[in-house]
Design a protein around this motif. Structure first.
Motif, PDB file in Angstrom:
ATOM      1  N   ARG A   1       0.540  -1.083   0.049  1.00 33.36           N
ATOM      2  CA  ARG A   1      -0.296  -0.090   0.217  1.00 33.36           C
ATOM      3  C   ARG A   1       0.998   1.554  -0.203  1.00 33.36           C
ATOM      4  O   ARG A   1       1.671   0.980   0.623  1.00 33.36           O
ATOM      5  CB  ARG A   1      -1.336  -0.235   1.223  1.00 33.36           C
ATOM      6  N   VAL A   2       0.268   2.733   0.116  1.00 29.55           N
ATOM      7  CA  VAL A   2       1.374   3.475  -0.198  1.00 29.55           C
ATOM      8  C   VAL A   2       0.821   4.253   0.609  1.00 29.55           C
ATOM      9  O   VAL A   2      -0.868   4.907   0.904  1.00 29.55           O
ATOM     10  CB  VAL A   2       0.479   4.518  -1.903  1.00 29.55           C
ATOM     11  N   ALA A   3       1.310   4.607   1.569  1.00 30.25           N
ATOM     12  CA  ALA A   3       1.178   5.862   3.535  1.00 30.25           C
ATOM     13  C   ALA A   3       1.307   7.312   2.173  1.00 30.25           C
ATOM     14  O   ALA A   3       0.647   7.869   3.568  1.00 30.25           O
ATOM     15  CB  ALA A   3       1.517   5.337   4.320  1.00 30.25           C
ATOM     16  N   HIS A   4       2.374   7.387   1.442  1.00 31.21           N
ATOM     17  CA  HIS A   4       1.919   9.052   1.627  1.00 31.21           C
ATOM     18  C   HIS A   4       2.881   9.441   0.033  1.00 31.21           C
ATOM     19  O   HIS A   4       4.032   8.743  -0.079  1.00 31.21           O
ATOM     20  CB  HIS A   4       3.090   9.768   2.646  1.00 31.21           C
ATOM     21  N   VAL A   5       2.057  10.500  -0.490  1.00 28.31           N
ATOM     22  CA  VAL A   5       2.458  10.790  -2.295  1.00 28.31           C
ATOM     23  C   VAL A   5       2.801  12.412  -1.804  1.00 28.31           C
ATOM     24  O   VAL A   5       2.412  12.519  -1.697  1.00 28.31           O
ATOM     25  CB  VAL A   5       1.328  10.326  -2.753  1.00 28.31           C
ATOM     26  N   GLY A   6       4.377  12.217  -1.954  1.00 29.93           N
ATOM     27  CA  GLY A   6       4.443  13.993  -1.496  1.00 29.93           C
ATOM     28  C   GLY A   6       5.047  14.357  -3.469  1.00 29.93           C
ATOM     29  O   GLY A   6       4.582  13.776  -4.198  1.00 29.93           O
ATOM     30  N   THR A   7       5.609  15.340  -3.099  1.00 27.92           N
ATOM     31  CA  THR A   7       6.397  16.365  -4.490  1.00 27.92           C
ATOM     32  C   THR A   7       7.145  15.178  -5.422  1.00 27.92           C
ATOM     33  O   THR A   7       6.714  14.814  -6.477  1.00 27.92           O
ATOM     34  CB  THR A   7       6.669  17.126  -4.220  1.00 27.92           C
ATOM     35  N   SER A   8       7.728  14.744  -4.312  1.00 26.02           N
ATOM     36  CA  SER A   8       9.105  14.407  -5.270  1.00 26.02           C
ATOM     37  C   SER A   8       9.838  12.361  -4.624  1.00 26.02           C
ATOM     38  O   SER A   8      10.583  12.195  -4.392  1.00 26.02           O
ATOM     39  CB  SER A   8      10.200  14.928  -5.389  1.00 26.02           C
ATOM     40  N   SER A   9       8.523  12.145  -3.652  1.00 32.83           N
ATOM     41  CA  SER A   9       8.533  11.135  -2.802  1.00 32.83           C
ATOM     42  C   SER A   9       7.108  10.056  -2.506  1.00 32.83           C
ATOM     43  O   SER A   9       6.559  10.748  -2.786  1.00 32.83           O
ATOM     44  CB  SER A   9       9.425  10.998  -1.435  1.00 32.83           C
ATOM     45  N   VAL A  10       7.508   9.256  -2.011  1.00 29.73           N
ATOM     46  CA  VAL A  10       6.835   8.011  -1.801  1.00 29.73           C
ATOM     47  C   VAL A  10       7.062   6.975  -0.538  1.00 29.73           C
ATOM     48  O   VAL A  10       8.338   6.149  -0.463  1.00 29.73           O
ATOM     49  CB  VAL A  10       6.349   6.932  -3.264  1.00 29.73           C
ATOM     50  N   ARG A  11       6.063   6.977  -0.267  1.00 32.28           N
ATOM     51  CA  ARG A  11       6.081   6.275   1.414  1.00 32.28           C
ATOM     52  C   ARG A  11       5.628   4.564   1.077  1.00 32.28           C
ATOM     53  O   ARG A  11       4.257   4.239   1.028  1.00 32.28           O
ATOM     54  CB  ARG A  11       5.971   6.731   2.410  1.00 32.28           C
ATOM     55  N   TYR A  12       6.599   3.315   0.354  1.00 34.93           N
ATOM     56  CA  TYR A  12       5.396   2.284   0.347  1.00 34.93           C
ATOM     57  C   TYR A  12       5.429   1.518   1.789  1.00 34.93           C
ATOM     58  O   TYR A  12       5.998   1.497   2.532  1.00 34.93           O
ATOM     59  CB  TYR A  12       5.938   1.560  -0.916  1.00 34.93           C
ATOM     60  N   GLU A  13       4.234   0.720   1.940  1.00 34.96           N
ATOM     61  CA  GLU A  13       4.028   0.816   3.156  1.00 34.96           C
ATOM     62  C   GLU A  13       3.604  -1.738   2.818  1.00 34.96           C
ATOM     63  O   GLU A  13       3.014  -1.470   1.915  1.00 34.96           O
ATOM     64  CB  GLU A  13       2.851   0.506   4.178  1.00 34.96           C
ATOM     65  N   VAL A  14       4.428  -2.538   3.669  1.00 38.35           N
ATOM     66  CA  VAL A  14       4.955  -3.692   3.014  1.00 38.35           C
ATOM     67  C   VAL A  14       4.302  -4.472   4.377  1.00 38.35           C
ATOM     68  O   VAL A  14       4.437  -4.433   5.472  1.00 38.35           O
ATOM     69  CB  VAL A  14       6.361  -4.189   2.075  1.00 38.35           C
ATOM     70  N   GLY A  15       3.377  -5.515   4.027  1.00 37.30           N
ATOM     71  CA  GLY A  15       2.925  -6.303   5.157  1.00 37.30           C
ATOM     72  C   GLY A  15       3.746  -8.061   4.301  1.00 37.30           C
ATOM     73  O   GLY A  15       3.723  -7.899   3.452  1.00 37.30           O
ATOM     74  N   LEU A  16       4.488  -9.087   5.181  1.00 35.83           N
ATOM     75  CA  LEU A  16       4.620  -9.889   4.009  1.00 35.83           C
ATOM     76  C   LEU A  16       3.730 -11.597   5.509  1.00 35.83           C
ATOM     77  O   LEU A  16       4.069 -10.999   6.580  1.00 35.83           O
ATOM     78  CB  LEU A  16       6.542 -10.498   4.740  1.00 35.83           C
ATOM     79  N   PHE A  17       3.078 -11.331   4.451  1.00 39.43           N
ATOM     80  CA  PHE A  17       2.320 -12.928   4.500  1.00 39.43           C
ATOM     81  C   PHE A  17       2.398 -14.197   4.383  1.00 39.43           C
ATOM     82  O   PHE A  17       3.487 -14.774   3.591  1.00 39.43           O
ATOM     83  CB  PHE A  17       1.095 -12.418   4.934  1.00 39.43           C
ATOM     84  N   ALA A  18       3.188 -15.105   5.691  1.00 46.39           N
ATOM     85  CA  ALA A  18       3.756 -16.576   5.080  1.00 46.39           C
ATOM     86  C   ALA A  18       2.123 -17.601   4.876  1.00 46.39           C
ATOM     87  O   ALA A  18       1.303 -17.759   5.818  1.00 46.39           O
ATOM     88  CB  ALA A  18       4.257 -17.380   6.615  1.00 46.39           C
ATOM     89  N   ASN A  19       2.429 -18.325   3.604  1.00 46.32           N
ATOM     90  CA  ASN A  19       1.152 -18.861   3.517  1.00 46.32           C
ATOM     91  C   ASN A  19      -0.467 -18.467   3.872  1.00 46.32           C
ATOM     92  O   ASN A  19       0.125 -17.460   2.748  1.00 46.32           O
ATOM     93  CB  ASN A  19       1.172 -20.322   4.089  1.00 46.32           C
ATOM     94  N   ASP A  20      -0.972 -18.379   4.187  1.00 43.17           N
ATOM     95  CA  ASP A  20      -2.146 -18.408   4.004  1.00 43.17           C
ATOM     96  C   ASP A  20      -2.393 -17.955   4.956  1.00 43.17           C
ATOM     97  O   ASP A  20      -3.740 -17.444   5.808  1.00 43.17           O
ATOM     98  CB  ASP A  20      -3.245 -19.524   3.888  1.00 43.17           C
ATOM     99  N   GLY A  21      -1.653 -17.046   5.900  1.00 43.79           N
ATOM    100  CA  GLY A  21      -2.036 -16.412   7.910  1.00 43.79           C
ATOM    101  C   GLY A  21      -2.697 -15.479   7.728  1.00 43.79           C
ATOM    102  O   GLY A  21      -2.479 -14.394   6.376  1.00 43.79           O
ATOM    103  N   PRO A  22      -3.624 -15.167   8.148  1.00 42.21           N
ATOM    104  CA  PRO A  22      -4.253 -14.086   8.429  1.00 42.21           C
ATOM    105  C   PRO A  22      -3.423 -12.288   8.853  1.00 42.21           C
ATOM    106  O   PRO A  22      -4.095 -11.628   8.132  1.00 42.21           O
ATOM    107  CB  PRO A  22      -5.323 -13.978   8.989  1.00 42.21           C
ATOM    108  N   ILE A  23      -2.464 -12.782   9.391  1.00 44.33           N
ATOM    109  CA  ILE A  23      -2.223 -11.377  10.253  1.00 44.33           C
ATOM    110  C   ILE A  23      -0.086 -11.539  10.113  1.00 44.33           C
ATOM    111  O   ILE A  23       0.250 -12.560   9.238  1.00 44.33           O
ATOM    112  CB  ILE A  23      -1.773 -11.807  11.546  1.00 44.33           C
ATOM    113  N   ALA A  24       0.336 -10.072   9.184  1.00 39.76           N
ATOM    114  CA  ALA A  24       1.366  -9.678   9.168  1.00 39.76           C
ATOM    115  C   ALA A  24       2.304 -10.720   9.493  1.00 39.76           C
ATOM    116  O   ALA A  24       2.700 -11.231  10.793  1.00 39.76           O
ATOM    117  CB  ALA A  24       1.871  -8.431   8.480  1.00 39.76           C
ATOM    118  N   SER A  25       3.538 -11.290   9.035  1.00 43.96           N
ATOM    119  CA  SER A  25       4.921 -11.877   9.945  1.00 43.96           C
ATOM    120  C   SER A  25       5.681 -11.276   9.744  1.00 43.96           C
ATOM    121  O   SER A  25       6.520 -11.047  10.941  1.00 43.96           O
ATOM    122  CB  SER A  25       4.989 -13.730   9.081  1.00 43.96           C
TER     123      SER A  25
END
Length: 146
Positions: free
Chosen positions: A87-111
């Motif tokens: 997902r993108v958390a912030h879009v600036g003039t010349s920058s962007v902050r991406y946020e990443v969640g890593l999920f193992a297999n079918d896990g519902p909550i980020a590892s």
């Protein structure tokens, strides 16, 4: 500083499957922390390529990583299948902050989850440039206002 709470899959707008490899495991029988950062790169750059807003050889503006962070909640190990949420958390003039969640297999909550900041610069001069309009449109489509 308090540790963040692991997010659920519904917190992310885009997903990419990443296969773990035997060599990703370390002597403690789980994926080594440095591999998590490569998964961040994979999901972000894979998404940019799919959106056709990045051409590695020709884009006049390039994103340079200036900040990363990762919080670990539970182990991932070969032969797990990783679902990398983006997902993108912030879009600036010349920058962007991406946020990443890593999920193992079918896990519902980020590892693990973290962020990754790109600052866009001219390919040749390395001076800051505004985000290209087509990139900005793509980013806003997966932006989550917090």
């Amino acid at each position: 500083m308090s540790k963040p709470i692991p997010q659920s899959r519904s917190a992310y707008r885009y997903f990419r499957e990443i296969t773990t490899r035997w060599m990703d495991n370390d002597v403690y029988a789980h994926v080594n922390n440095v591999v998590y950062y490569s998964w961040f790169d994979t999901v972000v750059n894979g998404w940019l390529l799919e959106q056709e807003v990045l051409d590695f050889g020709q884009s006049p503006a390039v994103g340079l990583v200036v900040e990363t962070n990762c919080n670990y909640f539970s182990s991932i190990a070969f032969p797990d299948l990783v679902h990398a949420g983006l997902r993108v958390a912030h879009v600036g003039t010349s920058s962007v902050r991406y946020e990443v969640g890593l999920f193992a297999n079918d896990g519902p909550i980020a590892s693990a989850q973290g962020h990754f900041v790109h600052v866009y610069v001219d390919r040749v001069t390395r001076r800051l440039v505004p985000l290209p309009p087509e990139l900005r449109r793509a980013l806003e489509a997966i932006e989550v206002r917090q």
